[in-house]
Design a protein around this motif. Structure first.
Motif, PDB file in Angstrom:
ATOM      1  N   GLN A 173       0.845  -1.183   0.000  1.00 48.01           N
ATOM      2  CA  GLN A 173       0.000   0.000   0.000  1.00 48.01           C
ATOM      3  C   GLN A 173       0.887   1.241   0.000  1.00 48.01           C
ATOM      4  OE1 GLN A 173      -2.956  -0.088   3.030  1.00 48.01           O
ATOM      5  NE2 GLN A 173      -3.730   1.963   2.588  1.00 48.01           N
ATOM      6  N   VAL A 174       0.414   2.274  -0.675  1.00 48.08           N
ATOM      7  CA  VAL A 174       1.145   3.533  -0.773  1.00 48.08           C
ATOM      8  C   VAL A 174       0.475   4.558   0.122  1.00 48.08           C
ATOM      9  CG1 VAL A 174       1.869   5.380  -2.312  1.00 48.08           C
ATOM     10  CG2 VAL A 174       1.863   3.008  -3.130  1.00 48.08           C
ATOM     11  N   GLN A 175       1.261   5.198   0.950  1.00 45.61           N
ATOM     12  CA  GLN A 175       0.741   6.272   1.801  1.00 45.61           C
ATOM     13  C   GLN A 175       1.201   7.613   1.242  1.00 45.61           C
ATOM     14  OE1 GLN A 175       2.606   3.625   3.617  1.00 45.61           O
ATOM     15  NE2 GLN A 175       0.617   2.596   3.492  1.00 45.61           N
ATOM     16  N   LEU A 176       0.279   8.564   1.211  1.00 42.41           N
ATOM     17  CA  LEU A 176       0.560   9.897   0.694  1.00 42.41           C
ATOM     18  C   LEU A 176       0.229  10.930   1.767  1.00 42.41           C
ATOM     19  CD1 LEU A 176      -1.090   9.515  -2.826  1.00 42.41           C
ATOM     20  CD2 LEU A 176       1.316   9.234  -2.246  1.00 42.41           C
ATOM     21  N   VAL A 177       1.146  11.859   1.982  1.00 42.29           N
ATOM     22  CA  VAL A 177       0.936  12.900   2.984  1.00 42.29           C
ATOM     23  C   VAL A 177       1.208  14.258   2.342  1.00 42.29           C
ATOM     24  CG1 VAL A 177       1.636  13.836   5.211  1.00 42.29           C
ATOM     25  CG2 VAL A 177       1.590  11.351   4.850  1.00 42.29           C
ATOM     26  N   GLU A 178       0.164  15.081   2.274  1.00 45.97           N
ATOM     27  CA  GLU A 178       0.289  16.424   1.716  1.00 45.97           C
ATOM     28  C   GLU A 178       0.687  17.419   2.799  1.00 45.97           C
ATOM     29  OE1 GLU A 178      -3.463  14.664  -0.381  1.00 45.97           O
ATOM     30  OE2 GLU A 178      -2.592  14.690   1.615  1.00 45.97           O
ATOM     31  N   SER A 179       1.348  18.469   2.380  1.00 46.75           N
ATOM     32  CA  SER A 179       1.709  19.556   3.278  1.00 46.75           C
ATOM     33  C   SER A 179       1.889  20.821   2.464  1.00 46.75           C
ATOM     34  CB  SER A 179       2.989  19.228   4.056  1.00 46.75           C
ATOM     35  OG  SER A 179       4.073  19.048   3.170  1.00 46.75           O
ATOM     36  N   GLY A 180       1.991  21.949   3.169  1.00 41.55           N
ATOM     37  CA  GLY A 180       2.261  23.204   2.496  1.00 41.55           C
ATOM     38  C   GLY A 180       1.072  24.118   2.326  1.00 41.55           C
ATOM     39  N   GLY A 181      -0.097  23.648   2.694  1.00 46.23           N
ATOM     40  CA  GLY A 181      -1.271  24.507   2.591  1.00 46.23           C
ATOM     41  C   GLY A 181      -1.243  25.617   3.622  1.00 46.23           C
ATOM     42  N   GLY A 182      -2.179  26.548   3.471  1.00 46.88           N
ATOM     43  CA  GLY A 182      -2.256  27.643   4.430  1.00 46.88           C
ATOM     44  C   GLY A 182      -3.079  28.783   3.888  1.00 46.88           C
ATOM     45  N   LEU A 183      -2.940  29.915   4.549  1.00 46.67           N
ATOM     46  CA  LEU A 183      -3.666  31.135   4.186  1.00 46.67           C
ATOM     47  C   LEU A 183      -2.734  32.045   3.396  1.00 46.67           C
ATOM     48  CD1 LEU A 183      -6.118  33.046   4.479  1.00 46.67           C
ATOM     49  CD2 LEU A 183      -5.089  33.827   6.635  1.00 46.67           C
ATOM     50  N   VAL A 184      -3.220  32.522   2.267  1.00 45.93           N
ATOM     51  CA  VAL A 184      -2.415  33.395   1.422  1.00 45.93           C
ATOM     52  C   VAL A 184      -3.316  34.457   0.816  1.00 45.93           C
ATOM     53  CG1 VAL A 184      -2.691  31.897  -0.599  1.00 45.93           C
ATOM     54  CG2 VAL A 184      -0.697  33.409  -0.440  1.00 45.93           C
ATOM     55  N   SER A 209       1.631  33.161  -3.507  1.00 45.93           N
ATOM     56  CA  SER A 209       2.091  31.848  -3.954  1.00 45.93           C
ATOM     57  C   SER A 209       2.161  30.871  -2.788  1.00 45.93           C
ATOM     58  CB  SER A 209       3.486  31.961  -4.586  1.00 45.93           C
ATOM     59  OG  SER A 209       3.481  32.777  -5.727  1.00 45.93           O
ATOM     60  N   LEU A 210       2.016  29.611  -3.115  1.00 49.52           N
ATOM     61  CA  LEU A 210       2.222  28.512  -2.171  1.00 49.52           C
ATOM     62  C   LEU A 210       2.825  27.353  -2.938  1.00 49.52           C
ATOM     63  CD1 LEU A 210      -1.042  28.250  -0.010  1.00 49.52           C
ATOM     64  CD2 LEU A 210       1.227  28.887   0.806  1.00 49.52           C
ATOM     65  N   ARG A 211       3.586  26.530  -2.232  1.00 51.97           N
ATOM     66  CA  ARG A 211       4.055  25.283  -2.809  1.00 51.97           C
ATOM     67  C   ARG A 211       3.587  24.127  -1.944  1.00 51.97           C
ATOM     68  NH1 ARG A 211      10.028  22.711  -4.105  1.00 51.97           N
ATOM     69  NH2 ARG A 211      10.060  22.449  -1.838  1.00 51.97           N
ATOM     70  N   LEU A 212       2.803  23.264  -2.548  1.00 55.07           N
ATOM     71  CA  LEU A 212       2.334  22.071  -1.863  1.00 55.07           C
ATOM     72  C   LEU A 212       3.284  20.918  -2.129  1.00 55.07           C
ATOM     73  CD1 LEU A 212      -1.488  22.193  -2.684  1.00 55.07           C
ATOM     74  CD2 LEU A 212      -0.233  23.354  -0.856  1.00 55.07           C
ATOM     75  N   SER A 213       3.395  20.054  -1.138  1.00 55.65           N
ATOM     76  CA  SER A 213       4.212  18.848  -1.279  1.00 55.65           C
ATOM     77  C   SER A 213       3.363  17.631  -0.960  1.00 55.65           C
ATOM     78  CB  SER A 213       5.405  18.888  -0.320  1.00 55.65           C
ATOM     79  OG  SER A 213       6.237  19.998  -0.570  1.00 55.65           O
ATOM     80  N   CYS A 214       3.686  16.538  -1.582  1.00 57.42           N
ATOM     81  CA  CYS A 214       3.017  15.266  -1.313  1.00 57.42           C
ATOM     82  C   CYS A 214       4.113  14.204  -1.240  1.00 57.42           C
ATOM     83  CB  CYS A 214       2.012  14.939  -2.403  1.00 57.42           C
ATOM     84  SG  CYS A 214       1.312  13.274  -2.310  1.00 57.42           S
ATOM     85  N   ALA A 215       4.337  13.727  -0.035  1.00 52.91           N
ATOM     86  CA  ALA A 215       5.383  12.731   0.189  1.00 52.91           C
ATOM     87  C   ALA A 215       4.778  11.337   0.181  1.00 52.91           C
ATOM     88  CB  ALA A 215       6.081  12.999   1.514  1.00 52.91           C
ATOM     89  N   ALA A 216       5.413  10.445  -0.538  1.00 48.53           N
ATOM     90  CA  ALA A 216       4.908   9.080  -0.679  1.00 48.53           C
ATOM     91  C   ALA A 216       5.813   8.087   0.031  1.00 48.53           C
ATOM     92  CB  ALA A 216       4.802   8.712  -2.151  1.00 48.53           C
ATOM     93  N   SER A 217       5.193   7.089   0.581  1.00 50.09           N
ATOM     94  CA  SER A 217       5.919   5.976   1.172  1.00 50.09           C
ATOM     95  C   SER A 217       5.098   4.719   0.963  1.00 50.09           C
ATOM     96  CB  SER A 217       6.182   6.203   2.657  1.00 50.09           C
ATOM     97  OG  SER A 217       4.966   6.328   3.362  1.00 50.09           O
ATOM     98  N   GLY A 218       5.756   3.566   1.091  1.00 46.84           N
ATOM     99  CA  GLY A 218       4.998   2.353   0.861  1.00 46.84           C
ATOM    100  C   GLY A 218       5.713   1.104   1.308  1.00 46.84           C
ATOM    101  N   PHE A 219       5.314   0.024   0.710  1.00 48.84           N
ATOM    102  CA  PHE A 219       5.791  -1.307   1.051  1.00 48.84           C
ATOM    103  C   PHE A 219       7.267  -1.465   0.695  1.00 48.84           C
ATOM    104  CE2 PHE A 219       5.683  -2.079  -3.438  1.00 48.84           C
ATOM    105  CZ  PHE A 219       4.597  -1.349  -3.885  1.00 48.84           C
ATOM    106  N   THR A 220       7.876  -2.485   1.191  1.00 47.10           N
ATOM    107  CA  THR A 220       9.246  -2.795   0.841  1.00 47.10           C
ATOM    108  C   THR A 220       9.356  -2.972  -0.662  1.00 47.10           C
ATOM    109  OG1 THR A 220       9.589  -3.923   2.956  1.00 47.10           O
ATOM    110  CG2 THR A 220      11.139  -4.421   1.174  1.00 47.10           C
TER     111      THR A 220
END
Length: 121
Positions: free
Chosen positions: A1-12, A17-28
């Protein structure tokens, strides 16, 4: 399974400008570069809509018409991360932004939990 975690949101402020990130991790053996990645957004009462997408190789991108020229999607496979650079933000860009991962056949296999972007003066 792949896990995705977004970050970088906020009030502008509008025009900012904003930059969003999405970090992925998963199985071996997880290989981020095997997955097409996309950003979607959703506001209450409306369907989730595509913002931008990038192929697994990074060689192809597409954008919703209203985002062309303002948003840029990119990926860093060494960091297992996809980015969304958002410039010239407008009030109507306010939404929860989600990333997803799709396999080589285009089947979406995972969504992140979302990150709130609020554009307000």
């Amino acid at each position: 399974q792949v896990q995705l975690v977004e970050s970088g949101g906020g009030l502008v402020q509008p025009g900012g400008s904003l930059r969003l990130s999405c970090a992925a991790s998963g199985f071996t053996g997880f290989t981020f570069s095997s997955y097409h990645m996309s950003w979607y957004r959703q506001v209450p009462g409306r369907e989730r809509e595509l913002v931008a997408a990038i192929t697994n190789t990074g060689g192809g991108t597409k954008y919703a018409d209203s985002m062309k020229g303002r948003f840029t999607i990119s990926r860093d496979d060494a960091k297992n991360t996809v980015y969304l650079q958002m410039n010239s933000l407008k009030l109507e860009d306010t939404a929860v932004y989600y990333c997803n991962a799709a396999n080589i056949l285009g089947t979406v296999i995972s969504w992140g939990q979302g990150t709130q972007v609020t554009v307000s003066s």
